[in-house]
Structures are given as structure tokens and as C-alpha cells.
Design a protein around this motif. Structure first.
Motif: not given
Length: 86
Positions: A57-68
Motif C-alpha cells: 500500500n505504501i512505498n516503504s522498505p518495511l511494507s515492501i519486505e512484508a509484501a515479499i
């Protein structure tokens, strides 16, 4: 890496998206960066090719890591709205 946004249009955008998804190992759809239509097409294409897929939902490293991590574990594609990334 290719970027597809809501402003992108033209005959080639769908085939470019299809090609990008087809050749990807994992598909993370950045919901804030693409149109609803493009996001749905990317997710549908990823499912059709049996790719690992999730959204952020957002462009943050933690959010992207969670998506991965969700994609790798084949968990739900969408993050719960009440989810808080610490």
C-alpha cells in the motif's frame, strides 16, 4: 524493472505488463503507484502464470519486505488494512 502507472496508455502497455509479469520471479504491485485497472491486470496475469504475488500500500522498505514475505509464503495478496508495520 518496468514501471506502469495510471497515466500510461497505448497499445503496448498491456503486452509490456504481460511480458514483465511473465518473466518476473515475484510480482509486488505498488498500489499507490498504479491505476486500479493496471493493478488488477498485473495480479490477474501473475495468478495466470502462477507467480508469487502480493501488494504494497505504501512505498516503504518495511511494507515492501512484508509484501515479499506474503508472496513467498503464498499468503493473501492484499495486506489487511488494520496491519501496522513496525
Amino acid at each position: 524493472r518496468k514501471v506502469f502507472d495510471g497515466e500510461a496508455s497505448g497499445k503496448g502497455i498491456e503486452s509490456d505488463l504481460l511480458t514483465a509479469v511473465k518473466h518476473a520471479d515475484i510480482v509486488i504491485v505498488m498500489l499507490h503507484s498504479v491505476s486500479h485497472e493496471t493493478a488488477n491486470k498485473a495480479i490477474t496475469n501473475a495468478k495466470n502464470f502462477d507467480k508469487l504475488v502480493a501488494t504494497s500500500n505504501i512505498n516503504s522498505p518495511l511494507s515492501i519486505e512484508a509484501a515479499i514475505l506474503r508472496a513467498l509464503n503464498r499468503e493473501p495478496i492484499y495486506q489487511q488494512s488494520s496491519h501496522i508495520v513496525e
